[in-house]
Write a protein that holds these residues in place. Structure first.
Motif, short mmCIF file in Angstrom:
data_model
loop_
_atom_site.label_atom_id
_atom_site.label_comp_id
_atom_site.label_asym_id
_atom_site.label_seq_id
_atom_site.Cartn_x
_atom_site.Cartn_y
_atom_site.Cartn_z
N ALA A 104 31.40 24.75 36.93
CA ALA A 104 32.01 25.99 37.27
C ALA A 104 31.35 26.86 36.38
O ALA A 104 30.76 26.61 35.50
N PHE A 105 31.20 28.19 36.78
CA PHE A 105 30.76 29.17 35.81
C PHE A 105 31.63 30.38 35.68
O PHE A 105 32.66 30.53 36.49
N PRO A 106 31.27 31.01 34.59
CA PRO A 106 32.21 32.32 34.33
C PRO A 106 32.43 33.23 35.63
O PRO A 106 31.36 33.57 36.13
N PHE A 107 33.65 33.69 35.97
CA PHE A 107 33.82 34.41 37.01
C PHE A 107 33.68 33.81 38.16
O PHE A 107 33.35 34.67 39.51
N GLY A 108 33.19 32.67 38.45
CA GLY A 108 32.94 31.88 39.77
C GLY A 108 34.03 31.46 40.56
O GLY A 108 35.01 32.26 40.16
N MET A 109 34.02 30.56 41.11
CA MET A 109 34.95 30.02 42.41
C MET A 109 36.07 28.96 41.45
O MET A 109 35.84 28.47 40.54
N VAL A 110 37.14 29.25 42.11
CA VAL A 110 38.30 28.43 41.59
C VAL A 110 38.46 27.31 42.39
O VAL A 110 37.79 27.19 43.47
N TYR A 111 39.44 26.38 42.12
CA TYR A 111 39.28 25.02 42.99
C TYR A 111 39.48 25.15 44.31
O TYR A 111 38.57 24.31 44.93
N ASP A 112 40.25 25.97 44.91
CA ASP A 112 40.63 26.22 46.12
C ASP A 112 39.59 26.56 46.79
O ASP A 112 39.39 26.52 48.11
N PHE A 160 42.77 38.76 27.63
CA PHE A 160 41.99 39.53 26.92
C PHE A 160 41.95 40.89 27.52
O PHE A 160 42.11 41.40 28.64
N PRO A 161 41.58 41.71 26.55
CA PRO A 161 41.47 43.34 27.11
C PRO A 161 40.62 43.82 27.99
O PRO A 161 39.51 42.91 28.12
N ASP A 162 40.69 44.94 28.60
CA ASP A 162 39.72 44.90 29.63
C ASP A 162 38.18 45.18 29.41
O ASP A 162 37.34 44.79 30.11
N ASP A 163 38.11 45.91 28.23
CA ASP A 163 36.71 46.12 27.75
C ASP A 163 36.03 44.66 27.44
O ASP A 163 34.84 44.51 27.91
N VAL A 164 36.76 43.50 27.47
CA VAL A 164 36.09 42.25 26.97
C VAL A 164 35.74 41.66 28.57
O VAL A 164 34.87 41.19 28.39
N ALA A 170 32.83 43.49 29.87
CA ALA A 170 31.50 43.32 29.28
C ALA A 170 31.06 41.72 29.66
O ALA A 170 29.76 41.49 29.78
N ALA A 171 32.17 40.92 29.65
CA ALA A 171 31.84 39.64 29.89
C ALA A 171 31.26 39.28 31.49
O ALA A 171 30.28 38.47 31.57
N LYS A 172 31.96 40.17 32.49
CA LYS A 172 31.40 39.90 33.63
C LYS A 172 29.97 40.55 33.76
O LYS A 172 28.83 39.68 34.32
N LYS A 173 29.61 41.72 33.12
CA LYS A 173 28.15 42.18 33.21
C LYS A 173 27.41 41.19 32.52
O LYS A 173 26.22 40.71 33.12
N ALA A 174 27.62 40.58 31.49
CA ALA A 174 26.97 39.38 30.61
C ALA A 174 26.69 38.39 31.72
O ALA A 174 25.34 37.59 31.56
N THR A 175 27.75 37.74 32.38
CA THR A 175 27.50 36.76 33.33
C THR A 175 26.57 37.08 34.01
O THR A 175 25.67 36.04 34.50
N GLN A 176 26.40 38.19 34.87
CA GLN A 176 25.72 38.50 35.96
C GLN A 176 24.21 38.42 35.33
O GLN A 176 23.20 38.04 35.95
N GLU A 177 23.88 39.02 34.09
CA GLU A 177 22.57 39.05 33.54
C GLU A 177 22.13 37.61 33.13
O GLU A 177 21.03 37.19 33.61
N ILE A 178 23.10 36.77 32.94
CA ILE A 178 22.76 35.40 32.56
C ILE A 178 22.18 34.57 33.85
O ILE A 178 21.20 33.90 34.01
#
Ligand code: CA
Length: 362
Positions: free
Chosen positions: A111-119, A300-304, A307-315
């Motif tokens: 699984a990866f951050p912001f990726g697919m769920v089980y379904d 988590f607050p929206d800014d977290v 920022a996490a979504k942006k960081a995931t895309q970069e990685i």
């Protein structure tokens, strides 16, 4: 004469009827050694593996047996991949993201951050090409993987202090492995990886400020609610796949019936583990909400999140540029993910949004 030689001879003689070979298998018995990356006693996961062993015995009428070894009983918890690859053991129950040091692409199968769920991830494996490329990459290590359970959505973790904005993450020491840890690092967190058995004490003593684990199902057993007050939902492991992997050559040498039994039992174990996670999460969440513990449940607050979504895309982009296999798996996911997401958004998500508004079962 060993059994394989005998079968070959019998087949050449063209006298071996299907019934005869079936009887032959029933009379011989083989025991496969399967090692876990966690204790046999671990609820849901260890328990699931033991259930698998019973099921194989039952389905094969005792002609095939599986002996389960907990972490470190036969080989170290994270030594199972190499031991199985070399043929020292027959199989293992673990998680593909533990092997990202061998091939970064393996992290995408868990699984990866912001990726697919089980379904979404489950159909990807069965029909979207996921299983084919997973097997192709594992074949390089003489391994044959099967799905071995899914944890479902994992909670973001336990924090000793509230996270009100992105700033509150800066400098925090958090136990969070995998790509989630790398994302958190880009947000200013210092990710640390410590063994499961040491997390509670580290959190209690303030050696770490936060930890993720799984969800209410297993987290409450760890006792984190006693030493960290803030419990957040999360995006770092939206549906982590577990694996039941066999030594490929050893598996292929098994009679076809036994191969089919292992495949069928692994499928049963896979859904059984997922369903048990869902069930136990529901039960333990009630316990958490009952007020028994002094825990604040939040998001988590929206800014977290942003920022996490942006960081995931970069990685993801960085690894796709750097690693050929990672790019291959990522390209496959990129062709499937938007399609399944469109379906998820069109009906399942819409349905969940409207379902509970004023409904009688509350
Ligand atoms: Ca986790």
């Amino acid at each position: 004469m060993d059994r394989r030689k005998f079968l070959k001879t019998a087949a050449v003689g063209a006298t071996a009827s299907a019934a005869f070979t079936t009887n032959l298998y029933a009379k011989t018995s083989k025991t496969l050694k399967v090692c876990l990356s966690w204790p046999k006693t671990l609820p849901i996961m260890g328990e699931g593996a033991l259930w698998f062993a019973d099921r194989v015995k039952e389905l094969s009428g005792g002609s095939l047996k599986v002996k389960i070894y907990g972490a470190n009983e036969l080989v170290p918890a994270l030594g199972v991949f190499d031991a199985c690859s070399k043929g020292l053991i027959d199989g293992f129950h673990s998680g593909p993201y533990y092997w990202k040091g061998k091939n970064m692409a393996f992290s995408l199968f868990s699984a990866f951050p912001f990726g697919m769920v089980y379904d979404e991830i489950d159909p990807w494996f069965d029909f979207g090409g996921g299983m084919d490329i997973w097997r192709k990459l594992y074949a390089k290590y003489n391994l044959l993987p099967f799905k071995g359970g899914n944890t479902g959505n994992q909670m973001g973790g336990w924090f000793r202090k509230p996270i009100k904005s992105l700033n509150d993450l800066k400098g925090l020491k958090m136990r969070i492995p995998g790509l989630g840890g790398e994302v958190m690092a880009k947000l200013g967190v210092k990710p640390v990886n410590i063994p499961g058995g040491e997390i509670y004490t580290a959190l209690e003593r303030g050696v770490i400020d936060a930890t993720e684990w799984v969800g209410p199902s297993l987290d409450l057993i760890m006792g984190f609610q006693k030493v960290a007050k803030y419990y957040y939902t999360g995006w770092h492991e939206p549906g982590s796949l577990l694996e039941l992997t066999f030594n490929k050559k050893k598996f292929e040498r098994l009679p076809k019936e036994h191969q089919a039994i292992l495949e069928a039992a692994s499928r049963e174990m896979h859904t059984r583990i997922f369903n048990q996670f869902q069930y136990q999460n529901a039960v333990k969440l009630q316990e958490l909400l009952s007020g028994k513990y002094d825990v604040v449940l939040g998001n988590f607050p929206d800014d977290v999140n942003e920022a996490a979504k942006k960081a995931t895309q970069e990685i993801l982009n960085e690894y796709a540029n750097k690693y050929k296999d990672f790019a291959m798996v990522y390209d496959n996911i990129k062709s499937f993910f938007p399609k399944i997401r469109k379906w998820t958004d069109t009906l399942p998500k819409w349905y969940l949004d409207i379902r509970d508004k004023g409904f009688i079962v509350d």
